[in-house]
Design an enzyme around this catalytic site. Structure first.
Site, PDB file in Angstrom:
ATOM      1  N   GLU A 155       0.822  -1.205   0.000  1.00  0.00           N
ATOM      2  CA  GLU A 155       0.000   0.000   0.000  1.00  0.00           C
ATOM      3  C   GLU A 155       0.863   1.264   0.000  1.00  0.00           C
ATOM      4  O   GLU A 155       0.570   2.233  -0.707  1.00  0.00           O
ATOM      5  CB  GLU A 155      -0.914   0.001   1.233  1.00  0.00           C
ATOM      6  CG  GLU A 155      -2.234  -0.692   1.016  1.00  0.00           C
ATOM      7  CD  GLU A 155      -3.174   0.175   0.203  1.00  0.00           C
ATOM      8  OE1 GLU A 155      -3.576   1.245   0.677  1.00  0.00           O
ATOM      9  OE2 GLU A 155      -3.483  -0.218  -0.923  1.00  0.00           O
ATOM     10  N   HIS A 206      -2.631  -7.661  10.578  1.00  0.00           N
ATOM     11  CA  HIS A 206      -3.221  -8.099   9.307  1.00  0.00           C
ATOM     12  C   HIS A 206      -2.342  -9.145   8.639  1.00  0.00           C
ATOM     13  O   HIS A 206      -2.783 -10.250   8.335  1.00  0.00           O
ATOM     14  CB  HIS A 206      -3.410  -6.905   8.367  1.00  0.00           C
ATOM     15  CG  HIS A 206      -4.120  -7.259   7.093  1.00  0.00           C
ATOM     16  ND1 HIS A 206      -3.486  -7.860   6.024  1.00  0.00           N
ATOM     17  CD2 HIS A 206      -5.411  -7.102   6.716  1.00  0.00           C
ATOM     18  CE1 HIS A 206      -4.347  -8.058   5.047  1.00  0.00           C
ATOM     19  NE2 HIS A 206      -5.530  -7.597   5.441  1.00  0.00           N
ATOM     20  N   GLU A 243      -3.530 -12.917   7.990  1.00  0.00           N
ATOM     21  CA  GLU A 243      -3.297 -13.336   6.617  1.00  0.00           C
ATOM     22  C   GLU A 243      -1.927 -13.973   6.367  1.00  0.00           C
ATOM     23  O   GLU A 243      -1.684 -14.492   5.278  1.00  0.00           O
ATOM     24  CB  GLU A 243      -3.440 -12.123   5.679  1.00  0.00           C
ATOM     25  CG  GLU A 243      -4.792 -11.420   5.756  1.00  0.00           C
ATOM     26  CD  GLU A 243      -5.916 -12.228   5.127  1.00  0.00           C
ATOM     27  OE1 GLU A 243      -5.621 -13.245   4.477  1.00  0.00           O
ATOM     28  OE2 GLU A 243      -7.086 -11.847   5.317  1.00  0.00           O
ATOM     29  N   VAL A 272      -6.830   0.847  12.740  1.00  0.00           N
ATOM     30  CA  VAL A 272      -8.272   0.904  13.006  1.00  0.00           C
ATOM     31  C   VAL A 272      -8.752  -0.446  13.531  1.00  0.00           C
ATOM     32  O   VAL A 272      -8.095  -1.471  13.334  1.00  0.00           O
ATOM     33  CB  VAL A 272      -9.066   1.287  11.741  1.00  0.00           C
ATOM     34  CG1 VAL A 272      -8.596   2.607  11.178  1.00  0.00           C
ATOM     35  CG2 VAL A 272      -8.970   0.183  10.688  1.00  0.00           C
ATOM     36  N   HIS A 314     -11.578  -6.942  10.428  1.00  0.00           N
ATOM     37  CA  HIS A 314     -10.728  -7.999  10.979  1.00  0.00           C
ATOM     38  C   HIS A 314     -10.819  -8.038  12.498  1.00  0.00           C
ATOM     39  O   HIS A 314     -10.890  -9.109  13.105  1.00  0.00           O
ATOM     40  CB  HIS A 314      -9.278  -7.792  10.544  1.00  0.00           C
ATOM     41  CG  HIS A 314      -9.015  -8.230   9.139  1.00  0.00           C
ATOM     42  ND1 HIS A 314      -9.283  -9.503   8.687  1.00  0.00           N
ATOM     43  CD2 HIS A 314      -8.499  -7.565   8.072  1.00  0.00           C
ATOM     44  CE1 HIS A 314      -8.950  -9.610   7.416  1.00  0.00           C
ATOM     45  NE2 HIS A 314      -8.473  -8.445   7.016  1.00  0.00           N
TER      46      HIS A 314
END
Length: 329
Positions: free
Chosen positions: A155, A212, A243, A271, A275
């Site tokens: 990202e 994540h 993941e 945040v 998830h």
């Protein structure tokens, strides 16, 4: 033609490299960014009465009348309204308080989140291209971009590529670092998450942070955070990912090596979105909560993102300050 003094501080990446990197990651976007956003939107669509809070309380920061200096805060985004306001919104407010001479504006990189919020709540949030176009149309001269991303991953690379394409629209452009970049960052964040969970540290509780995860090399930050915590003597603190690795099974096995009675779950994410609410704290079989409960532990879930911690907000401010300071070099 007016000569422009365009300075791209892209974490050591040149302008050409940034453009190449930006195009290279486009094919990989769905492997991480779109996946989480799609899961988040799908989860809310499946539950018509799913309440994520009042979207009108959140300040979208997409006004015009910016002036010559803009501080653009770029986030992945979340459609969980309360979490968005308490995390991303709080970081933006901390930046606005710290830099009163700069106009703070918001941009999200996940269009599926933007579309979902607009369709559900009637509120539009600028995506990265809209935010950059808004800055150019408002004749911003100096643009500082501060991402709220956790790491320098896919990202972040995409952000660099997008901004490089707009660089000629501004006289100066600089990009701040993501949250976990330097050894000092890891030190600050580890102390912050320990402080935020100290009330649970009673000698009988395992405190587990769920990140994540990514298939990219940047996934190594989770193992590094685990090592930093262990080196500080926080042996009852564990870090896993949804993941990638360490997996839930890896964390469960590590916890079972000791005689804990209780497990506290909290997200190692800016945040507390889909998830955190579902993979971590959900009641369905296979969630982190039910997995630890099935293993015989009392489980406490804390649905708060890292962005709610003042020390984390301060670290983003420090990164933005370093970016601003670099303009004078």
């Amino acid at each position: 033609m007016k000569k422009r003094n365009v300075r791209m501080m892209l974490a050591g990446v040149s302008m050409a490299a940034a453009l190449m990197m930006g195009s290279a990651v486009m094919a990989e976007e769905e492997t991480e960014a779109v996946t989480e956003a799609a899961e988040e939107a799908e989860a809310e669509e499946d539950e018509e009465n799913y309440d994520t809070g009042d979207a009108s309380l959140d300040k979208v920061r997409n006004e015009d009348g910016i002036g010559e200096n803009e501080l653009l805060v770029l986030s992945f985004g979340t459609s969980y309204n309360d979490s968005r306001r308490l995390t991303i919104g709080a970081i933006e407010q901390a930046l606005e308080d710290a830099f009163p001479d700069w106009s703070v504006r918001r941009g999200f990189t996940a269009n599926i989140v933007i579309d979902h919020v607009e369709q559900r709540d009637g509120i539009h949030i600028d995506d990265i291209n809209e935010a950059l176009t808004r800055a150019a149309d408002n004749e911003v001269k100096t643009l500082v971009v501060q991402p709220t991303h956790l790491m320098n991953g896919l990202e972040y690379d995409e952000i660099m590529g997008n901004i490089a394409e707009y660089a000629d629209s501004f006289e100066k452009v600089v990009i701040g670092e993501p949250l976990l970049t330097s050894d000092e960052d890891f030190d600050i964040v580890s102390d912050a998450i320990v402080e935020a969970t100290k009330e649970y540290d009673d000698g009988e509780t395992a405190i587990v942070f769920m990140g994540h995860g990514t298939e990219a090399e940047s996934n190594e930050i989770y193992a590094k955070m685990q090592q930093v915590l262990t080196d500080k003597g926080m042996e009852n603190y564990y870090v896993g990912t949804v993941e990638a690795s360490p997996t839930l099974d890896d964390v469960l096995a590590a916890v079972q090596e000791k005689e804990y009675k209780r497990v506290v779950l909290r997200a190692l994410m800016v945040v507390a979105g889909d998830h955190a609410n579902n993979d971590m704290a959900g009641d369905e079989e296979g969630s982190w909560k039910t997995t630890f409960e099935d293993a015989g532990y009392e489980v406490v879930t804390v649905l708060e993102g890292l962005g709610q911690i003042p020390a984390i907000q301060d670290l983003y401010v420090a990164h933005a300050q370093a970016a601003i300071d670099s303009l004078a070099e």
